[in-house]
Design a protein around this motif. Structure first.
Motif, PDB file in Angstrom:
ATOM      1  N   ASP A   1      61.203  90.022  19.525  1.00 43.61           N
ATOM      2  CA  ASP A   1      60.521  89.366  18.666  1.00 43.61           C
ATOM      3  C   ASP A   1      60.491  87.817  18.852  1.00 43.61           C
ATOM      4  O   ASP A   1      59.958  86.887  18.773  1.00 43.61           O
ATOM      5  N   ARG A   2      61.949  87.263  18.701  1.00 51.15           N
ATOM      6  CA  ARG A   2      62.422  86.004  19.223  1.00 51.15           C
ATOM      7  C   ARG A   2      61.786  85.494  20.578  1.00 51.15           C
ATOM      8  O   ARG A   2      61.297  84.181  20.588  1.00 51.15           O
ATOM      9  N   ILE A   3      61.841  86.311  21.424  1.00 51.28           N
ATOM     10  CA  ILE A   3      61.398  85.947  22.622  1.00 51.28           C
ATOM     11  C   ILE A   3      59.721  85.733  22.795  1.00 51.28           C
ATOM     12  O   ILE A   3      59.339  84.608  23.287  1.00 51.28           O
ATOM     13  N   GLU A   4      59.034  86.469  22.038  1.00 51.94           N
ATOM     14  CA  GLU A   4      57.561  86.346  21.915  1.00 51.94           C
ATOM     15  C   GLU A   4      57.264  85.064  21.333  1.00 51.94           C
ATOM     16  O   GLU A   4      56.380  84.464  21.556  1.00 51.94           O
ATOM     17  N   LYS A   5      57.705  84.892  20.147  1.00 54.45           N
ATOM     18  CA  LYS A   5      57.718  83.734  19.384  1.00 54.45           C
ATOM     19  C   LYS A   5      57.970  82.502  20.104  1.00 54.45           C
ATOM     20  O   LYS A   5      57.291  81.546  20.217  1.00 54.45           O
ATOM     21  N   HIS A   6      59.088  82.306  21.079  1.00 58.38           N
ATOM     22  CA  HIS A   6      59.446  81.365  21.898  1.00 58.38           C
ATOM     23  C   HIS A   6      58.412  81.243  22.905  1.00 58.38           C
ATOM     24  O   HIS A   6      57.937  80.104  23.351  1.00 58.38           O
ATOM     25  N   GLN A   7      57.843  82.111  23.411  1.00 56.98           N
ATOM     26  CA  GLN A   7      56.593  81.980  24.490  1.00 56.98           C
ATOM     27  C   GLN A   7      55.597  81.650  23.968  1.00 56.98           C
ATOM     28  O   GLN A   7      54.732  80.946  24.556  1.00 56.98           O
ATOM     29  N   GLU A   8      55.088  81.846  22.637  1.00 59.58           N
ATOM     30  CA  GLU A   8      53.840  81.564  22.142  1.00 59.58           C
ATOM     31  C   GLU A   8      53.932  79.806  21.770  1.00 59.58           C
ATOM     32  O   GLU A   8      53.016  79.125  21.951  1.00 59.58           O
ATOM     33  N   LYS A   9      55.227  79.549  21.213  1.00 61.77           N
ATOM     34  CA  LYS A   9      55.450  78.257  20.982  1.00 61.77           C
ATOM     35  C   LYS A   9      55.291  77.418  22.347  1.00 61.77           C
ATOM     36  O   LYS A   9      54.454  76.324  22.293  1.00 61.77           O
TER      37      LYS A   9
END
Length: 126
Positions: free
Chosen positions: A108-116
């Motif tokens: 979840d954290r990785i996906e949020k970081h990639q989206e940002k």
């Protein structure tokens, strides 16, 4: 010859991991330390993926064979397993739940970081 060179790289990191494990008092198994060192070397581009791709694919594809000795070893200790099965089952369930939670949280954290990162890139292009 390519397989031999690639096996050398993998065994080199395994040996380095064993040395580091010895230095830290076997707190973490050498094979795990070696795997982390190889990951870091790949991530930092000290080792190119082409240097280990074929042998690593071969080892991963045949991973099931590496569990046969452990399975046979378990069967020789059946009496011990029978005596402590509640603790074994509890630790299996608990460790599985912890791993699933940590992996889900990390993903979840990785996906949020990639989206940002993607949004920032799009804003720079606009």
């Amino acid at each position: 010859m390519k397989y031999l060179i690639q096996a050398f790289y993998i065994l080199l990191f395994f040996a380095l991991g064993e040395v580091v494990s010895e230095l830290i008092g076997h707190f973490i198994p050498g094979s795990v330390v070696g795997m982390m060192l190889l990951f870091l070397a790949l991530r930092l581009k000290l080792v190119k993926p082409e240097k280990v791709d074929r042998v690593s694919t071969l080892l991963t594809a045949n991973m099931g064979l590496f569990f046969v000795p452990a399975g046979v070893g378990l069967m020789t200790q059946f009496g011990l397993i029978k005596e402590f099965w509640p603790a074994i089952i509890a630790s299996m369930v608990l460790s599985t739940a912890i791993v699933l939670t940590v992996v889900g949280w990390s993903q979840d954290r990785i996906e949020k970081h990639q989206e940002k990162k993607k949004k920032r890139k799009e804003e720079q292009h606009d």
